[in-house]
Design an enzyme around this catalytic site. Structure first.
Site, PDB file in Angstrom:
ATOM      1  NE  ARG A 172      -0.304   0.737   4.767  1.00  0.00           N
ATOM      2  CZ  ARG A 172      -0.429   1.784   5.123  1.00  0.00           C
ATOM      3  NH1 ARG A 172      -1.383   2.517   4.494  1.00  0.00           N
ATOM      4  NH2 ARG A 172       0.179   2.451   6.067  1.00  0.00           N
ATOM      5  NE  ARG A 216      -1.460  11.356   6.320  1.00  0.00           N
ATOM      6  CZ  ARG A 216      -0.168  11.549   7.155  1.00  0.00           C
ATOM      7  NH1 ARG A 216       0.264  12.720   6.782  1.00  0.00           N
ATOM      8  NH2 ARG A 216       0.341  10.614   7.468  1.00  0.00           N
ATOM      9  NE  ARG A 218      19.298  -2.672  -3.132  1.00  0.00           N
ATOM     10  CZ  ARG A 218      19.911  -2.392  -4.081  1.00  0.00           C
ATOM     11  NH1 ARG A 218      20.744  -3.208  -4.899  1.00  0.00           N
ATOM     12  NH2 ARG A 218      20.146  -1.112  -4.734  1.00  0.00           N
ATOM     13  NE  ARG A 227      16.932   8.746   3.509  1.00  0.00           N
ATOM     14  CZ  ARG A 227      16.299   8.378   4.771  1.00  0.00           C
ATOM     15  NH1 ARG A 227      15.003   8.668   4.934  1.00  0.00           N
ATOM     16  NH2 ARG A 227      16.849   7.452   5.649  1.00  0.00           N
ATOM     17  CD  GLU A 257      19.890   6.899   3.213  1.00  0.00           C
ATOM     18  OE1 GLU A 257      20.018   7.791   4.066  1.00  0.00           O
ATOM     19  OE2 GLU A 257      19.167   6.210   3.009  1.00  0.00           O
ATOM     20  CE1 TYR A 292      14.046  -0.563   8.541  1.00  0.00           C
ATOM     21  CE2 TYR A 292      11.643  -0.747   9.186  1.00  0.00           C
ATOM     22  CZ  TYR A 292      13.009   0.157   8.945  1.00  0.00           C
ATOM     23  OH  TYR A 292      12.944   1.469   9.620  1.00  0.00           O
ATOM     24  CG  ASP A 332       9.782   1.571  12.095  1.00  0.00           C
ATOM     25  OD1 ASP A 332      10.788   2.026  11.444  1.00  0.00           O
ATOM     26  OD2 ASP A 332       9.029   1.681  11.487  1.00  0.00           O
TER      27      ASP A 332
HETATM   28  P1  FAD Z   1      21.868  -3.218  15.052  1.00  0.00           P
HETATM   29  O1  FAD Z   1      21.688  -1.687  15.417  1.00  0.00           O
HETATM   30  O2  FAD Z   1      22.353  -3.217  13.902  1.00  0.00           O
HETATM   31  O3  FAD Z   1      22.550  -3.667  16.119  1.00  0.00           O
HETATM   32  C1  FAD Z   1      23.491  -4.861  16.182  1.00  0.00           C
HETATM   33  C2  FAD Z   1      24.832  -4.828  16.540  1.00  0.00           C
HETATM   34  O4  FAD Z   1      25.647  -6.140  16.663  1.00  0.00           O
HETATM   35  C3  FAD Z   1      25.613  -3.826  15.872  1.00  0.00           C
HETATM   36  O5  FAD Z   1      26.168  -2.841  16.431  1.00  0.00           O
HETATM   37  C4  FAD Z   1      26.666  -4.927  15.277  1.00  0.00           C
HETATM   38  O6  FAD Z   1      28.020  -4.335  15.093  1.00  0.00           O
HETATM   39  C5  FAD Z   1      26.719  -5.881  16.289  1.00  0.00           C
HETATM   40  N1  FAD Z   1      27.342  -6.916  15.824  1.00  0.00           N
HETATM   41  C6  FAD Z   1      26.947  -7.951  14.895  1.00  0.00           C
HETATM   42  N2  FAD Z   1      27.411  -8.878  14.579  1.00  0.00           N
HETATM   43  C7  FAD Z   1      28.426  -9.356  15.824  1.00  0.00           C
HETATM   44  C8  FAD Z   1      29.379 -10.102  16.037  1.00  0.00           C
HETATM   45  N3  FAD Z   1      29.679 -10.929  15.489  1.00  0.00           N
HETATM   46  N4  FAD Z   1      30.216  -9.807  17.255  1.00  0.00           N
HETATM   47  C9  FAD Z   1      29.998  -8.634  17.936  1.00  0.00           C
HETATM   48  N5  FAD Z   1      28.979  -7.631  17.449  1.00  0.00           N
HETATM   49  C10 FAD Z   1      28.213  -7.758  16.419  1.00  0.00           C
HETATM   50  N6  FAD Z   1      13.724   2.660  12.688  1.00  0.00           N
HETATM   51  C11 FAD Z   1      12.811   3.622  13.150  1.00  0.00           C
HETATM   52  O7  FAD Z   1      12.147   3.565  14.251  1.00  0.00           O
HETATM   53  N7  FAD Z   1      12.879   5.300  12.704  1.00  0.00           N
HETATM   54  C12 FAD Z   1      13.666   5.295  11.566  1.00  0.00           C
HETATM   55  O8  FAD Z   1      13.471   6.645  11.094  1.00  0.00           O
HETATM   56  C13 FAD Z   1      14.562   4.423  11.128  1.00  0.00           C
HETATM   57  N8  FAD Z   1      15.525   4.799  10.108  1.00  0.00           N
HETATM   58  C14 FAD Z   1      16.252   3.707   9.564  1.00  0.00           C
HETATM   59  C15 FAD Z   1      16.983   3.950   8.414  1.00  0.00           C
HETATM   60  C16 FAD Z   1      18.015   3.181   7.824  1.00  0.00           C
HETATM   61  C17 FAD Z   1      18.707   3.663   6.644  1.00  0.00           C
HETATM   62  C18 FAD Z   1      17.886   1.668   8.421  1.00  0.00           C
HETATM   63  C19 FAD Z   1      18.746   0.802   7.756  1.00  0.00           C
HETATM   64  C20 FAD Z   1      16.947   1.430   9.492  1.00  0.00           C
HETATM   65  C21 FAD Z   1      16.122   2.306  10.159  1.00  0.00           C
HETATM   66  N9  FAD Z   1      15.351   2.282  11.249  1.00  0.00           N
HETATM   67  C22 FAD Z   1      14.456   3.016  11.683  1.00  0.00           C
HETATM   68  C23 FAD Z   1      15.466   0.806  12.027  1.00  0.00           C
HETATM   69  C24 FAD Z   1      16.508   0.807  12.867  1.00  0.00           C
HETATM   70  O9  FAD Z   1      17.810   0.997  12.484  1.00  0.00           O
HETATM   71  C25 FAD Z   1      16.449  -0.604  13.928  1.00  0.00           C
HETATM   72  O10 FAD Z   1      15.231  -0.784  14.548  1.00  0.00           O
HETATM   73  C26 FAD Z   1      17.700  -0.608  14.821  1.00  0.00           C
HETATM   74  O11 FAD Z   1      18.847  -0.068  14.481  1.00  0.00           O
HETATM   75  C27 FAD Z   1      17.734  -2.122  14.985  1.00  0.00           C
HETATM   76  O12 FAD Z   1      18.488  -2.482  16.355  1.00  0.00           O
HETATM   77  P2  FAD Z   1      19.320  -3.724  16.412  1.00  0.00           P
HETATM   78  O13 FAD Z   1      20.139  -3.682  17.987  1.00  0.00           O
HETATM   79  O14 FAD Z   1      18.453  -4.757  16.016  1.00  0.00           O
HETATM   80  O15 FAD Z   1      20.492  -3.688  15.320  1.00  0.00           O
END
Ligand code: FAD
Length: 366
Positions: A170, A174, A249, A280, A300, A348, A350
């Site tokens: 979708r 708005r 990606r 962007r 980006e 993915y 948030d």
């Molecule tokens: P991560 O932040 O990736 O943390 C995982 C960590 O594990 C990393 O630091 C990595 O280095 C570490 N790691 C991995 N493997 C190992 C290993 N073998 N040994 C030790 N350490 C390791 N969400 C929103 O709500 N609003 C937004 O505007 C938004 N914008 C985004 C924009 C982009 C471009 C992207 C890609 C995502 C966006 N998100 C947004 C989503 C948001 O980034 C995620 O919800 C969040 O970062 C996920 O947290 P995480 O801890 O799961 O993963």
């Protein structure tokens, strides 16, 4: 009380660590990068909090999560109102009455609806064969051509006619003059940056953080020292890519500090024409209403991902969904490990969804 090892100091690992420490457990976090906060890491440059891994706007409709994050940071009143730049013409996003007025000169919602209906009439009874047909059947040809086509092609690295329709289920349309991108009840940016927010989460005598430490380089020792492991790294890597790598990606960020107080007048400007190589430009100071003399801009660029590169967006097509399921089935045998976060669950999410997931995970160790 248990000794728990957490792999990854991103948002998921940090929320779990905080909750476990509060419950008296001893937590060690290993993080392979040289900083905490994972992809929400912000770094101060010229007094501006720069989102190093892509712009992050916190938004949620979950009051419990909104209250939860307030413990670690005060949030400002930032409201995401991105602008699309198509060949120098500016349009408001998400698609709303301001966009329709700029496109067609229409003034009322009925006029806008009639225009969209007219432009998608030829696809009315057809099952969309690809993303192009799906997008046109939702919003008509003008919006598709100017605001969706080039941007989506850049994001996915292939023409919309070669992308499956399901990628766009979708499109937010708005029929009010409302430029607020999110429908959520709450949104904002943590004052002082996301890194400070994560620092506050991890500031507990039961938590030790070891940076520059890759779990896989010391797997046997780390596993032996822990009663349980919470793993937020890549699930396919944990199982040594037994079924092949899961696809992502990737993105490349180009950060520039410039001697100009205000370059684009908005935090987020999308470039929707395919002739511009980036998707962007972020002007970070506008996330925090900054008045500094300089500004930091980030372009980006979407990238094809190859193993070893930073993984950003999971490719949830059929092949990778099946592959993930195979890996996920293996986790059931690993009773000493809990998998979570965006990489651990190949999904993915948030930030509010990640916090929700992390709180749920931590409850199992009460
Ligand atoms: P991560 O932040 O990736 O943390 C995982 C960590 O594990 C990393 O630091 C990595 O280095 C570490 N790691 C991995 N493997 C190992 C290993 N073998 N040994 C030790 N350490 C390791 N969400 C929103 O709500 N609003 C937004 O505007 C938004 N914008 C985004 C924009 C982009 C471009 C992207 C890609 C995502 C966006 N998100 C947004 C989503 C948001 O980034 C995620 O919800 C969040 O970062 C996920 O947290 P995480 O801890 O799961 O993963």
């Amino acid at each position: 009380m248990m000794n728990i090892l957490i792999v990854g100091a991103g948002l998921f690992g940090s929320v779990v660590a905080h909750e476990l420490a509060q419950n008296g457990h001893h937590v060690t976090i290993v993080e392979k990068r040289d900083h905490i906060a994972g992809n929400i890491y912000t770094k101060e440059i010229a007094g501006i909090q720069v989102h190093q891994y892509g712009a992050h706007i916190f938004h949620t409709s979950n009051q419990e999560i909104w209250k939860y994050v307030q413990q670690f940071a005060e949030f400002n009143r930032y409201t995401n109102m991105p602008i699309a730049n198509y060949r120098g013409e500016l349009y408001n996003l998400p698609f709303n009455m301001n966009t329709f007025n700029r496109l067609w000169g229409v003034v009322t919602p009925d006029e806008a609806k009639a225009k969209i209906d007219e432009q998608r009439a030829h696809l009315r009874n057809k099952k969309p064969a690809n993303l192009e047909e799906q997008a046109i059947s939702l919003v008509g040809t003008d919006i598709y051509e100017r605001l969706i086509k080039g941007y989506t092609q850049k994001q996915w690295g292939r023409p919309c006619t070669q992308l499956p329709a399901f990628i766009i289920r979708r499109l937010p349309v708005r029929f009010t003059y409302d430029n607020n991108y999110f429908d959520d009840l709450y949104q904002g940016i943590p004052i002082g940056g996301y890194t400070k927010m994560i620092e506050n989460m991890l500031d507990h005598s039961n938590i030790t953080v070891e940076l520059n430490t890759d779990f896989f380089a010391q797997k046997a020792e780390l596993e032996a020292a822990a009663d349980h492991i919470i793993f937020s790294g890549m699930i396919d890597q944990y199982f040594n890519y037994r079924y092949g790598p899961l696809a992502y990606r990737s993105l490349r960020f180009e950060h520039d500090l410039v001697d100009c107080e205000n370059v684009q007048g908005n935090a987020v400007v999308n470039y929707t024409d395919s002739s511009v190589p980036y998707t962007r430009i972020i002007e970070h100071k506008h996330f925090e209403f900054g008045t500094q003399r300089q500004s930091v801009l980030t372009k980006e660029y979407p990238l094809e991902w190859t193993p070893g590169q930073e993984a950003y967006y999971p490719v949830n097509d059929q092949e990778n969904t099946v592959r993930f399921k195979q890996y996920f089935d293996l986790t059931k045998e690993q009773t000493h490990v809990t998998f979570g976060g965006r990489l651990g669950l190949y999904r993915y999410c948030d930030m509010d969804q990640i916090i929700h997931q992390a709180l749920h995970c931590a409850r199992k160790f009460k």
